[in-house]
Design a protein around this motif. Sequence first.
Motif, PDB file in Angstrom:
ATOM      1  N   TYR A 109       0.860  -1.186   0.000  1.00 18.94           N
ATOM      2  CA  TYR A 109       0.000   0.000   0.000  1.00 18.94           C
ATOM      3  C   TYR A 109       0.887   1.223   0.000  1.00 18.94           C
ATOM      4  CZ  TYR A 109      -3.407  -3.469   1.450  1.00 18.94           C
ATOM      5  OH  TYR A 109      -4.211  -4.581   1.505  1.00 18.94           O
ATOM      6  N   LEU A 164      -5.854   1.282  -8.016  1.00 21.93           N
ATOM      7  CA  LEU A 164      -5.938   2.535  -7.254  1.00 21.93           C
ATOM      8  C   LEU A 164      -7.220   2.530  -6.446  1.00 21.93           C
ATOM      9  CD1 LEU A 164      -4.910   5.499  -6.708  1.00 21.93           C
ATOM     10  CD2 LEU A 164      -6.485   6.178  -8.540  1.00 21.93           C
ATOM     11  N   ASP A 165      -7.084   2.782  -5.149  1.00 22.16           N
ATOM     12  CA  ASP A 165      -8.262   2.968  -4.309  1.00 22.16           C
ATOM     13  C   ASP A 165      -8.620   4.452  -4.373  1.00 22.16           C
ATOM     14  OD1 ASP A 165     -10.079   1.721  -2.157  1.00 22.16           O
ATOM     15  OD2 ASP A 165      -9.328   3.517  -1.178  1.00 22.16           O
ATOM     16  N   THR A 219      -9.328   6.790  -1.327  1.00 20.02           N
ATOM     17  CA  THR A 219      -8.292   7.204  -0.376  1.00 20.02           C
ATOM     18  C   THR A 219      -6.981   7.628  -1.032  1.00 20.02           C
ATOM     19  OG1 THR A 219      -7.474   4.943  -0.232  1.00 20.02           O
ATOM     20  CG2 THR A 219      -9.163   5.590   1.372  1.00 20.02           C
ATOM     21  N   ILE A 229      -2.610  -0.025  -4.549  1.00 17.32           N
ATOM     22  CA  ILE A 229      -2.347  -1.372  -4.055  1.00 17.32           C
ATOM     23  C   ILE A 229      -1.522  -2.076  -5.126  1.00 17.32           C
ATOM     24  CG2 ILE A 229      -3.405  -3.560  -3.364  1.00 17.32           C
ATOM     25  CD1 ILE A 229      -5.844  -0.952  -3.192  1.00 17.32           C
ATOM     26  N   PRO A 253      -6.602   7.587   6.441  1.00 15.48           N
ATOM     27  CA  PRO A 253      -7.227   6.296   6.178  1.00 15.48           C
ATOM     28  C   PRO A 253      -6.531   5.171   6.955  1.00 15.48           C
ATOM     29  CG  PRO A 253      -6.593   7.401   4.118  1.00 15.48           C
ATOM     30  CD  PRO A 253      -5.952   8.153   5.236  1.00 15.48           C
ATOM     31  N   ILE A 273      -5.477   1.199   6.754  1.00 14.11           N
ATOM     32  CA  ILE A 273      -5.286   0.088   5.811  1.00 14.11           C
ATOM     33  C   ILE A 273      -5.806  -1.172   6.475  1.00 14.11           C
ATOM     34  CG2 ILE A 273      -3.596  -1.244   4.469  1.00 14.11           C
ATOM     35  CD1 ILE A 273      -3.464   1.663   3.683  1.00 14.11           C
ATOM     36  N   VAL A 274      -6.737  -1.869   5.824  1.00 15.94           N
ATOM     37  CA  VAL A 274      -7.272  -3.120   6.355  1.00 15.94           C
ATOM     38  C   VAL A 274      -7.001  -4.226   5.340  1.00 15.94           C
ATOM     39  CG1 VAL A 274      -9.315  -4.340   7.175  1.00 15.94           C
ATOM     40  CG2 VAL A 274      -9.094  -1.869   7.590  1.00 15.94           C
ATOM     41  N   ASP A 275      -6.058  -5.079   5.681  1.00 21.39           N
ATOM     42  CA  ASP A 275      -5.691  -6.196   4.799  1.00 21.39           C
ATOM     43  C   ASP A 275      -6.240  -7.462   5.448  1.00 21.39           C
ATOM     44  OD1 ASP A 275      -3.871  -8.406   3.784  1.00 21.39           O
ATOM     45  OD2 ASP A 275      -3.226  -6.735   2.525  1.00 21.39           O
ATOM     46  N   LYS A 322     -11.938  -8.305  -5.215  1.00 17.68           N
ATOM     47  CA  LYS A 322     -12.773  -7.134  -4.897  1.00 17.68           C
ATOM     48  C   LYS A 322     -11.995  -6.080  -4.118  1.00 17.68           C
ATOM     49  CE  LYS A 322     -17.212  -9.537  -4.958  1.00 17.68           C
ATOM     50  NZ  LYS A 322     -18.331 -10.042  -4.154  1.00 17.68           N
ATOM     51  N   ILE A 323     -10.858  -5.681  -4.686  1.00 12.95           N
ATOM     52  CA  ILE A 323      -9.990  -4.731  -3.995  1.00 12.95           C
ATOM     53  C   ILE A 323     -10.344  -3.295  -4.375  1.00 12.95           C
ATOM     54  CG2 ILE A 323      -8.106  -6.388  -3.923  1.00 12.95           C
ATOM     55  CD1 ILE A 323      -6.818  -4.899  -6.249  1.00 12.95           C
ATOM     56  N   ALA A 324      -9.684  -2.354  -3.712  1.00 14.54           N
ATOM     57  CA  ALA A 324      -9.752  -0.938  -4.072  1.00 14.54           C
ATOM     58  C   ALA A 324     -11.172  -0.378  -4.036  1.00 14.54           C
ATOM     59  CB  ALA A 324      -9.106  -0.726  -5.447  1.00 14.54           C
ATOM     60  N   THR A 340     -16.970  -2.719   3.045  1.00 11.58           N
ATOM     61  CA  THR A 340     -16.237  -1.476   3.316  1.00 11.58           C
ATOM     62  C   THR A 340     -17.083  -0.445   4.086  1.00 11.58           C
ATOM     63  OG1 THR A 340     -14.967  -1.854   1.280  1.00 11.58           O
ATOM     64  CG2 THR A 340     -14.881   0.372   2.229  1.00 11.58           C
ATOM     65  N   GLU A 343     -16.566   1.199   7.946  1.00 14.28           N
ATOM     66  CA  GLU A 343     -16.423   2.652   8.119  1.00 14.28           C
ATOM     67  C   GLU A 343     -17.514   3.219   9.022  1.00 14.28           C
ATOM     68  OE1 GLU A 343     -14.119   3.752   3.929  1.00 14.28           O
ATOM     69  OE2 GLU A 343     -16.266   4.158   4.098  1.00 14.28           O
ATOM     70  N   ARG A 368     -12.099   6.648   6.843  1.00 13.54           N
ATOM     71  CA  ARG A 368     -12.089   5.893   5.595  1.00 13.54           C
ATOM     72  C   ARG A 368     -11.102   4.736   5.706  1.00 13.54           C
ATOM     73  NH1 ARG A 368     -14.693   8.125   0.452  1.00 13.54           N
ATOM     74  NH2 ARG A 368     -16.641   8.544   1.558  1.00 13.54           N
ATOM     75  N   ILE A 369     -11.437   3.638   5.061  1.00  9.56           N
ATOM     76  CA  ILE A 369     -10.504   2.507   5.054  1.00  9.56           C
ATOM     77  C   ILE A 369     -10.146   2.109   3.631  1.00  9.56           C
ATOM     78  CG2 ILE A 369     -11.392   1.603   7.250  1.00  9.56           C
ATOM     79  CD1 ILE A 369     -12.677  -0.678   5.513  1.00  9.56           C
ATOM     80  N   VAL A 370      -8.930   1.589   3.497  1.00 10.89           N
ATOM     81  CA  VAL A 370      -8.524   0.886   2.274  1.00 10.89           C
ATOM     82  C   VAL A 370      -8.699  -0.589   2.601  1.00 10.89           C
ATOM     83  CG1 VAL A 370      -6.660   0.461   0.630  1.00 10.89           C
ATOM     84  CG2 VAL A 370      -6.787   2.657   1.856  1.00 10.89           C
ATOM     85  N   THR A 378      -8.767  -4.569   1.587  1.00  6.42           N
ATOM     86  CA  THR A 378      -8.317  -5.583   0.634  1.00  6.42           C
ATOM     87  C   THR A 378      -8.604  -6.979   1.176  1.00  6.42           C
ATOM     88  OG1 THR A 378      -6.497  -4.104   0.013  1.00  6.42           O
ATOM     89  CG2 THR A 378      -6.372  -6.372  -0.765  1.00  6.42           C
ATOM     90  N   TYR A 397      -3.557  -1.504   9.725  1.00  6.61           N
ATOM     91  CA  TYR A 397      -2.393  -0.632   9.932  1.00  6.61           C
ATOM     92  C   TYR A 397      -2.895   0.776  10.185  1.00  6.61           C
ATOM     93  CZ  TYR A 397      -0.064  -4.564   7.739  1.00  6.61           C
ATOM     94  OH  TYR A 397       0.393  -5.829   7.456  1.00  6.61           O
TER      95      TYR A 397
END
Lengths: 349, 349, 349, 349
Positions: C250, C302-303, C306, C310, D174, D176-178, D207-209, D215, D219, D231-233, D235, D250
């Motif tokens: 990230y 790209l997210d 935010t 990725i 934001p 980061i949520v992995d 289903k990323i980004a 999601t 939030e 906001r979260i990223v 993944t 993170y």
Amino acid sequence: MTKRIRAAIVGATGYTGAELARLLLGHPNVELTVLVGASKAGQPVERVLPSLAGIVRGEVEAFDADRIASRADVAFCGLPHGASAPIVKELRARGVIVFDLSADFRLVDRAVHREWYGDDHAPELAKSAVYGMPELHRDALRTADLVAVPGCYPTATILPLAPLFAKGLVEEGPVIVDAKSGVSGAGRAPSERTHFSETTEGFRAYKIAGAHRHTPEIEQEISRVGARDVRIVFTPHLVPMTRGILSTSYLRVKPGVDAARCTAEARAFFEGSPSVFVHDAGACPDTLWVRGSNRAHVSYALDARTGFVIAQGAIDNLVKGASGQALQCMNVRFGLPEGTGLAMPAAWP
Amino acid sequence: MTKRIRAAIVGATGYTGAELARLLLGHPNVELTVLVGASKAGQPVERVLPSLAGIVRGEVEAFDADRIASRADVAFCGLPHGASAPIVKELRARGVIVFDLSADFRLVDRAVHREWYGDDHAPELAKSAVYGMPELHRDALRTADLVAVPGCYPTATILPLAPLFAKGLVEEGPVIVDAKSGVSGAGRAPSERTHFSETTEGFRAYKIAGAHRHTPEIEQEISRVGARDVRIVFTPHLVPMTRGILSTSYLRVKPGVDAARCTAEARAFFEGSPSVFVHDAGACPDTLWVRGSNRAHVSYALDARTGFVIAQGAIDNLVKGASGQALQCMNVRFGLPEGTGLAMPAAWP
Amino acid sequence: MTKRIRAAIVGATGYTGAELARLLLGHPNVELTVLVGASKAGQPVERVLPSLAGIVRGEVEAFDADRIASRADVAFCGLPHGASAPIVKELRARGVIVFDLSADFRLVDRAVHREWYGDDHAPELAKSAVYGMPELHRDALRTADLVAVPGCYPTATILPLAPLFAKGLVEEGPVIVDAKSGVSGAGRAPSERTHFSETTEGFRAYKIAGAHRHTPEIEQEISRVGARDVRIVFTPHLVPMTRGILSTSYLRVKPGVDAARCTAEARAFFEGSPSVFVHDAGACPDTLWVRGSNRAHVSYALDARTGFVIAQGAIDNLVKGASGQALQCMNVRFGLPEGTGLAMPAAWP
Amino acid sequence: MTKRIRAAIVGATGYTGAELARLLLGHPNVELTVLVGASKAGQPVERVLPSLAGIVRGEVEAFDADRIASRADVAFCGLPHGASAPIVKELRARGVIVFDLSADFRLVDRAVHREWYGDDHAPELAKSAVYGMPELHRDALRTADLVAVPGCYPTATILPLAPLFAKGLVEEGPVIVDAKSGVSGAGRAPSERTHFSETTEGFRAYKIAGAHRHTPEIEQEISRVGARDVRIVFTPHLVPMTRGILSTSYLRVKPGVDAARCTAEARAFFEGSPSVFVHDAGACPDTLWVRGSNRAHVSYALDARTGFVIAQGAIDNLVKGASGQALQCMNVRFGLPEGTGLAMPAAWP
């Protein structure tokens, strides 16, 4: 209301010990009072058995027969064979009722025991042991103070075979037993044989051609129920999964016997046995259907082209093949309904 | 230098097709010219077979016999039974040499074929087909223009059994064949039976008691090599892994025959066969040892208590059990060293 | 025709050793002449590496620098860090070209090496080592006599990040690297951490928050290519599978940079690199698509919510993350086409 | 003694339905009276849910709101989003208390719901729904007649993050949520994405980004507890195992905040919550430790080199991430001890 049974686990740090803890904690008539694990004595329980984090406080203890006797009515021993007998002796000497998951007391003929295990640490005590399979020894278990809980392969194999031998449906000659076990049956000690990278995505047999020590145990019980001397060809295999045993047996049946007959006899045989389910003829039970439960799925099919019956038994090796069966025996011994604390179905999928 | 063989894959979008592509791309004498996949025609190869991304450009094509005949000397057909025969007919009519991975041409006795498959789309063509197991049919394969590549279970089963039947070491009576396969053998079409959550951590038999169509194929070849009519009890199981078959067979041997004798006969039988390795007596081959390779591991043990020999065969079902064996046949057909392009060991672990 | 390169493997009995053997046996310009494995010296190769049964005869040897120097032009060393440096020293002193898979020579700043590893066995020799990632150090590798082959996590992480840093697309600040590895990365020695029953059906992180020694290696290369000091938050996880690493990074990109731009830059960056495939923007590579191959799949998304990009990289840790990359370096060093012997696609599925 | 609660499961034939059945059968205050499964109505329960063979007799029923209302006090709905709302409406209109496992009622801001799901089948009803995470909404749940049980990823993610946001320990920006999930989260319908051979031995994101519908749910809850817009990223990844989610987040923490502080705050936050265990700082929870249980393991580590905190949460997606959490809510709603019927530890290993 039934009085609480205080229970100790000796050998609590292995897989059967962990499974005993899980089941005893969920049993409505039991209080789990002692967790003994020699090699990890003094360590917090939650470090040794991470699934108990936040559930069981305290430490794993060293073995002390007097302390156990003062705090427990029953002890479940999940130790390796040879190591178990001396411990059991001490516990029995103090009046503790013992459910022993090792092989030390399973074989009635101690000469056979010595032949397969090379020793006999407690021949006298062995005489008092009852083979802990309620479906075959329910009456004897009601008064047993030392229960020799069966091995995992024997449980998966004997259950489907017993009704056929009890009814005399089987022709003379050896029975082929081709069995497949998940890896947890090999225990918790790391080894090349159970190293992830060399176990997953692979399948192999081991200890074949009369080398596996569960052989005489299966022969003992089948011979007893069949009232004749039965020999088996036993081939265990390792399946890349944690839990579960499927035992596939091949036997010649008497003329006129078909799968429907086998099925009907098995249903009659297991009438009143809460742990055994007999599928319709021709079904193929999956070990996933019993994973985490104390259930045994049994089925029969006839290969009409050759006259062989294929008898299958599926269990979770750690539950009906070990710890769950031990509790089932305890239920019988204490006059509780046999399925108490053992009724939950498999965690499927 | 050997001239390039131009090769087409028909049915390139399934697992045997993907494996054919992998192996043909690595074969020094082959040029892969056409990838046909009816249901995915027009899609980029790299979308359909993601392992080929950046390696094979272009699109999956629709089937067109004329175009294939103009661009390929040989065709590998990885289609379902029934669907394959008409395709093969068209290709053969145009002179294309065909290695067919379906069941359509494997059974010599077409009455037996009709009994097990319910149809026969090309009985005339079937007469010209050679069973594609070089270890048993090497000479016939040198001139074969239509090769019926064996099924995966038959390959794992016939290889260990053939030497014993060839030498007359086996007593009369059915042979018990308890076989275990990885899931890729079920193909690429999603189904409940192969859904991850209901497949991993479970083990089960399927199509037992004479229901699996690989039964007559095994019986045909064993009967041929043994020069007598042999019946098998065939029980396939599904192992929670992608690739690999272990076939465990039980057979009564003639007095005096032991595992060392079986091993010695097998070593003689497979002399000059680059794909077969015969282990020392008593060994237990692991499917992981052959994963991704065209190798077959074979072993024998004697259960002295009952007089049964346990014969084991381990292969990768997609390689020696399908696509690799097809290439091996192509090598024989074109006079190339049999192991060309097939020498790499398993990707272990 | 290119002259044969005689190759030795030192540390042949571990997983990278086995993989080196597999790949070297399939390389058209290499002759594998020596297999050294100290702890198993004297044992038959086929017992130690069962996938080589019937392929490689002879025994595993003890280490002897003179014998290796007389029989090999190059040595591939697959030893633990610390153990490798003295061995490499001896081989280099005898003129053997060394591809070292340990961590002993990867870090250019030896103070950083000492900080993370606690020692430095060959500081002088380290100066001559070239980091063995052809995509970043191709020119230096052409004349390198000591190649420090990168770690598996660094390979999967650096490849997707390098083009973005090279082009200055990334904002200041730490990069989050969340990486997931198959279990073979932990090597062949059995341990609780890699015991099948406690590994399958579970997922966990380990050595987090600056504890994993691949951290400085990633930082070194990204900082170099980005010409500024970059810090990473590195979190490795263990996936219940044997092979494969997916690294998910990230990073905040400069205004206006989107996934299409990242993809285009990466395609330009890897022009002429036969092992790297850059997916279309937004794709999610699967480690299964590269299993058993020397390929790296890279992708960007790209997210937009935010502003984070990725960046994903997928490799087989034993091939592009170790042994295959070592061969790729050898090809560069000897002026062979970089993909020689490494072209085969993944064995999918 | 507490009066029995009669319970219906609507959508009983999927995985959350099966898990609901398992847990409800083991709950001492519940009687499971109806199993509804539209697509399999009329089939024997034991055929549809093989783990219930011999335990639950009878057939799967079609949906009939009146019949359910007459036989059940509560209904657990395990239907896909969109399909659930109309069913819930009918049940609520008849006074049945509903625990809905779909996404239809989770989002408070219905504009956000429409943005992510494209529809809103019951906007009025949604106003009365309470988000079914007892650790955050215990008081509101005591009187809730419609409970929107959280998604699996949100549960694993919100639990570790909530205490930090509640205490204001987190910097702006934001998160980061992995996250990594077992395959059962994808449900029971077979698909290429969950086909065994293309799932095991592979690892991939999907289903990323900003594409995954969990999601906004994460939030919403984090923003609420943190009293600011977060906001979260996000993944998500697919792990080759059936059950379990590990969420690795993170986040930058305020100066002076370390892992010990996070741990202490979390322990205070979860005081009295029977399902959450907070590990010592730096620990790495394994999903295997909670498999089959309603437990969440939470931990914190500080990456001192960069100032990021790594917050981890591990759950069983089918239990604490779905069916178990629904029962936990029911316990709260009916004034039962929150852990009733949910106390059993994981079936480890």
